[in-house]
Design an enzyme around this catalytic site. Sequence first.
Site, mmCIF file in Angstrom:
data_model
loop_
_atom_site.group_PDB
_atom_site.id
_atom_site.type_symbol
_atom_site.label_atom_id
_atom_site.label_comp_id
_atom_site.label_asym_id
_atom_site.label_seq_id
_atom_site.Cartn_x
_atom_site.Cartn_y
_atom_site.Cartn_z
ATOM 1 N N HIS A 160 -14.504 5.846 3.334
ATOM 2 C CA HIS A 160 -15.950 5.650 3.217
ATOM 3 C C HIS A 160 -16.396 5.667 1.758
ATOM 4 O O HIS A 160 -17.189 4.816 1.329
ATOM 5 C CB HIS A 160 -16.688 6.741 3.995
ATOM 6 C CG HIS A 160 -18.181 6.599 3.979
ATOM 7 N ND1 HIS A 160 -18.969 7.108 2.967
ATOM 8 C CD2 HIS A 160 -19.025 5.992 4.853
ATOM 9 C CE1 HIS A 160 -20.234 6.824 3.219
ATOM 10 N NE2 HIS A 160 -20.299 6.152 4.346
ATOM 11 N N HIS B 206 12.050 0.455 6.307
ATOM 12 C CA HIS B 206 11.740 -0.923 5.911
ATOM 13 C C HIS B 206 12.129 -1.876 7.041
ATOM 14 O O HIS B 206 13.285 -1.908 7.460
ATOM 15 C CB HIS B 206 12.523 -1.277 4.639
ATOM 16 C CG HIS B 206 11.844 -2.303 3.790
ATOM 17 N ND1 HIS B 206 11.462 -3.531 4.289
ATOM 18 C CD2 HIS B 206 11.480 -2.303 2.483
ATOM 19 C CE1 HIS B 206 10.893 -4.240 3.326
ATOM 20 N NE2 HIS B 206 10.883 -3.509 2.216
ATOM 21 N N CYS C 118 0.804 -1.229 0.000
ATOM 22 C CA CYS C 118 0.000 0.000 0.000
ATOM 23 C C CYS C 118 0.832 1.270 0.000
ATOM 24 O O CYS C 118 0.329 2.340 -0.339
ATOM 25 C CB CYS C 118 -0.938 0.006 1.215
ATOM 26 S SG CYS C 118 -2.178 -1.312 1.190
ATOM 27 N N HIS D 131 -1.691 19.994 7.284
ATOM 28 C CA HIS D 131 -2.620 18.946 6.840
ATOM 29 C C HIS D 131 -1.968 17.574 6.946
ATOM 30 O O HIS D 131 -0.774 17.420 6.671
ATOM 31 C CB HIS D 131 -3.068 19.204 5.401
ATOM 32 C CG HIS D 131 -3.565 20.593 5.156
ATOM 33 N ND1 HIS D 131 -4.803 21.025 5.574
ATOM 34 C CD2 HIS D 131 -2.960 21.659 4.559
ATOM 35 C CE1 HIS D 131 -4.959 22.297 5.222
ATOM 36 N NE2 HIS D 131 -3.859 22.708 4.608
ATOM 37 N N ASN E 88 -10.299 1.026 0.621
ATOM 38 C CA ASN E 88 -8.837 0.951 0.593
ATOM 39 C C ASN E 88 -8.415 0.594 -0.832
ATOM 40 O O ASN E 88 -8.535 -0.548 -1.252
ATOM 41 C CB ASN E 88 -8.345 -0.107 1.584
ATOM 42 C CG ASN E 88 -6.826 -0.216 1.616
ATOM 43 O OD1 ASN E 88 -6.129 0.367 0.799
ATOM 44 N ND2 ASN E 88 -6.308 -0.967 2.567
ATOM 45 N N HIS F 161 -2.876 7.273 4.881
ATOM 46 C CA HIS F 161 -3.358 6.204 4.003
ATOM 47 C C HIS F 161 -4.653 5.612 4.562
ATOM 48 O O HIS F 161 -4.695 5.164 5.706
ATOM 49 C CB HIS F 161 -2.297 5.105 3.888
ATOM 50 C CG HIS F 161 -2.805 3.861 3.240
ATOM 51 N ND1 HIS F 161 -3.288 3.840 1.944
ATOM 52 C CD2 HIS F 161 -2.927 2.586 3.697
ATOM 53 C CE1 HIS F 161 -3.667 2.618 1.642
ATOM 54 N NE2 HIS F 161 -3.466 1.830 2.685
#
Length: 459
Positions: A368, A247, A168, A335, A372, A339
């Site tokens: 919503h 990572h 992702c 802001h 995802n 994700h």
Amino acid sequence: MELFTAIYFLLLVYTMITFCKYIFHKRNQCCYMLNYECYTSTDDRKLDTESCGKIVQRNKNLGLEEYRFLLQTIVSAGIGEETYGPRNVIEGREECPTTADALWELDDIIFQTLDKLFASSGVLPSEIDILVVNVSLLSPAPSLTARVINRYKMRENIKVFNLSGMGCSASLIAVDLVRHLFRLYNNAFAIVVSTESIGPHWYCGKEKSMILSNCLFRSGGCSMLLTNNRALERQAILKLSCSVRTHLAADDDAYNCCMQVEDDRDYRGFLLTKSLKKAAAKALSMNFRVLVPKMLPFKELLRYVIVSRLRKKIKSLSIENTAGASLNLKAGIEHFCIHPGGKAVIDGVGKSLGLGDYDLEPARMALHRFGNTSAGGLWYVLGYMQAKKRLKKGDKILMISLGAGFKCNNCVWEVLRDLDDANVWKGCIQHYPTKPSTNPFMEKYSWINDEHLSYIKLC
């Protein structure tokens, strides 16, 4: 004397050349975003309550316990009824997807967003110098980058990168890759395409830890146009300030917490373990140790150090009085673009960073409305901020992405001009933010019991 003069002159020339190289190198480090386009599908691919119910009931491997788990998960997932599903799943072919299904899904997303991007920016496909496409779960031959080049007849010397298996957070990995490439190429244009292959990887088994992915992941994606040409700064919408990648694949628990596997009945799916939350917290913490000094002003960092030292010295200080020891991220960031991986992910990140409902609203509403969408999810969140006219010139945006590996990739963008385009949210932004209401799935399917389950299986 003449020898010393010559040496002095050479040193002066060397210093000037070194200084010019440094200035030239710094000038090439800029990375501007000219525009981005997110994907929207047609209404016949929306996964509303009725469609979701039919898909769930088609899975004859589920027992009453799994049905109840699915019901509870869908109700609490924070996903609405307007997300988009893959065509083969909508049509009931999730157990036998074809290569044609997989490529059709990606072609629809990639080419739709690129068509819009080229039209809105005025940049021609032949002008693109760098192309990066990231899709984690599908890597066909020829590659996806080759399909893009063939469709738009791009130049033969274009630099291409096909990223797979990155999860992702792949979108920010691709952007960071472009940022580094911009140091080598002057006045270049780069395209980044971020999406995911959902249709061929729909889980048809009954393992709870693998069913979850069906409830969260939806079709979507984004294409972005980047440049390092300073002459185009006034046309750009964002400028990349800094990026940090972390990572944790060396940690076995983190590596195994989010993985594509097959269950004991050979059904392939995405496994999400209980270690996911711990891995995400660790990765985010390690990432912020590097990122925070780059994005917060010196004044805030100094305040944090002083208060932290005082707290250590005065051991009797109460917990209530040590609240000021936490970093105030809003001292340098206006802001927060998180994700939209799931309600738990958004709430967990928000709690750890001390963010309020206003800060988390864009991620919650993107989840919503679109679900995802994997690597493309961040840009739906950014689009929400833009459509709500929140982004003003000079504002800083912190993007936070988490993904399989386990990885945490974050970056900071600076807004270069006031942004108010409705973009992918056009036609629905006026309905957001949504108000909490009874979940329609619960209203329609909460009646399922053993007797109804037996009937469903017979059908």
